[in-house]
Design a protein around this motif. Structure first.
Motif, short mmCIF file in Angstrom:
data_model
loop_
_atom_site.label_atom_id
_atom_site.label_comp_id
_atom_site.label_asym_id
_atom_site.label_seq_id
_atom_site.Cartn_x
_atom_site.Cartn_y
_atom_site.Cartn_z
N THR A 169 0.84 -1.18 0.00
CA THR A 169 0.00 0.00 0.00
C THR A 169 0.88 1.24 0.00
OG1 THR A 169 -1.89 1.09 1.09
CG2 THR A 169 -0.16 0.20 2.52
N THR A 170 0.24 2.39 -0.11
CA THR A 170 0.91 3.68 0.03
C THR A 170 0.19 4.45 1.14
OG1 THR A 170 -0.51 4.85 -1.55
CG2 THR A 170 1.42 3.69 -2.44
N THR A 171 0.64 5.67 1.37
CA THR A 171 -0.01 6.49 2.40
C THR A 171 -1.22 7.24 1.85
OG1 THR A 171 1.51 8.31 1.93
CG2 THR A 171 2.13 6.78 3.69
N ILE A 215 7.28 6.02 9.17
CA ILE A 215 5.96 6.41 8.67
C ILE A 215 5.07 5.19 8.53
CG2 ILE A 215 4.72 7.34 6.67
CD1 ILE A 215 7.05 9.26 6.25
N GLY A 216 5.59 4.15 7.89
CA GLY A 216 4.81 2.92 7.73
C GLY A 216 4.47 2.29 9.07
N THR A 260 4.08 3.81 11.97
CA THR A 260 3.05 4.61 12.64
C THR A 260 1.66 4.34 12.07
OG1 THR A 260 4.65 6.37 13.12
CG2 THR A 260 2.32 6.96 13.17
N ILE A 261 1.57 4.31 10.73
CA ILE A 261 0.27 4.07 10.10
C ILE A 261 -0.21 2.65 10.37
CG2 ILE A 261 -0.99 4.00 7.92
CD1 ILE A 261 0.86 6.18 6.89
N SER A 262 0.71 1.68 10.35
CA SER A 262 0.34 0.30 10.65
C SER A 262 -0.27 0.19 12.04
CB SER A 262 1.56 -0.61 10.54
OG SER A 262 2.06 -0.65 9.22
N ASN A 263 0.35 0.84 13.01
CA ASN A 263 -0.17 0.82 14.38
C ASN A 263 -1.55 1.47 14.45
OD1 ASN A 263 2.00 -0.53 15.57
ND2 ASN A 263 3.15 1.36 15.86
#
Length: 271
Positions: free
Chosen positions: A165-167, A201-202, A204-207
């Motif tokens: 995925t992307t952000t 970044i990945g 943080t978003i995963s969490n």
């Protein structure tokens, strides 16, 4: 719907699992909720890096009707997986040697009219047949984007699923839909972020996605494992246009090193 597909596939899945016990081959399905996140480029480069480590690798282009793996490998396929499905060739003939050592491709076919194969699991059976050869260390399935019936078919037969995925907000929305679906039948999902500046970044978003899943009471036993990121590089798009793999052309690029780190983690997690 995914439960329905899983029930339809139960006999095939059980047979595949029994055959895996007799085969050295590990199966990894690479998918994404949204198109345009770089999934196929990721798959092709991961396949090359695995093969360069001495693994014998087969890539199955399962983007039904929109195949492009042959472009990445710069192959004009004489045969495709549809020729095998229709009984025109053997499984050995369907496995095309690429220009890279230890790396083979089962090519798809763009624009193919596949309505006659709807809901029959004929596509998933080719995976079983490749595994039964017991010739490959790793088989990678490159699915299409989205969550159509054909993508679900390949997800149903695999215990090692890696989402790219992307952000981008729409990509994350589609990823969460994938998580919700898989949580009903699977134990875990591995996750990579593409085109991100750094690993944090990945992470943080995963969490955040994991916390959202807990808040919405998805299956408590379902795990999401963040295994790495690939940063944006001009070399990736340049080599893609030239029908080359950036990890082969730019071995010391940051993106290539990040892919190598992802492989290290991937190999520790696959069943």
């Amino acid at each position: 719907m995914f439960n329905t597909i899983s029930n339809q596939a139960s006999k095939l899945i059980n047979l595949t699992r029994r055959n895996k016990q007799l085969s050295k081959t590990k199966l990894i399905t690479i998918t994404s909720g949204k198109g345009g996140v770089g999934k196929s480029t990721f798959t092709g480069n991961i396949a090359y890096l695995l093969s360069s480590r001495g693994f014998k690798v087969a890539v199955i282009d399962a983007d039904i009707g929109l195949a492009n793996m042959q472009v990445l490998f710069d192959i004009k396929p004489k045969f495709t997986l549809f020729d095998y499905i229709e009984g025109k060739i053997t499984i050995e003939e369907a496995l095309l040697q690429t220009s890279y050592k230890n790396l083979f491709l089962v090519a798809g076919k763009s624009g193919y009219q596949y309505a006659n194969h709807s809901n029959s699991f004929v596509f998933a059976r080719i995976v079983e047949d490749v595994i039964n050869l017991n010739e490959f260390d790793i088989v990678l399935i490159d699915t299409g984007a989205g969550l159509n019936e054909y993508v679900k078919e390949f997800l149903a037969i695999s215990n090692n699923i890696l989402a790219i995925t992307t952000t981008d907000p729409s990509a994350l929305t589609d990823l969460y839909a994938l998580m919700k679906m898989l949580s009903k039948d699977k134990e875990e999902l591995m996750l990579c972020f593409n085109h991100t500046r750094n690993h944090q970044i990945g992470d943080t978003i995963s969490n955040s996605l994991i916390n959202l899943a807990k808040k919405n009471r998805l299956n408590d036993n379902f795990m999401v494992k963040y295994i790495g990121n690939v940063s944006t590089s001009a070399n990736i798009s340049t080599t893609g246009r030239l029908r080359k793999l950036f990890s082969h052309e730019f071995k010391n690029d940051d993106s290539t090193r990040q892919l190598q780190a992802i492989i290290d983690t991937l190999l520790k997690n696959i069943k």
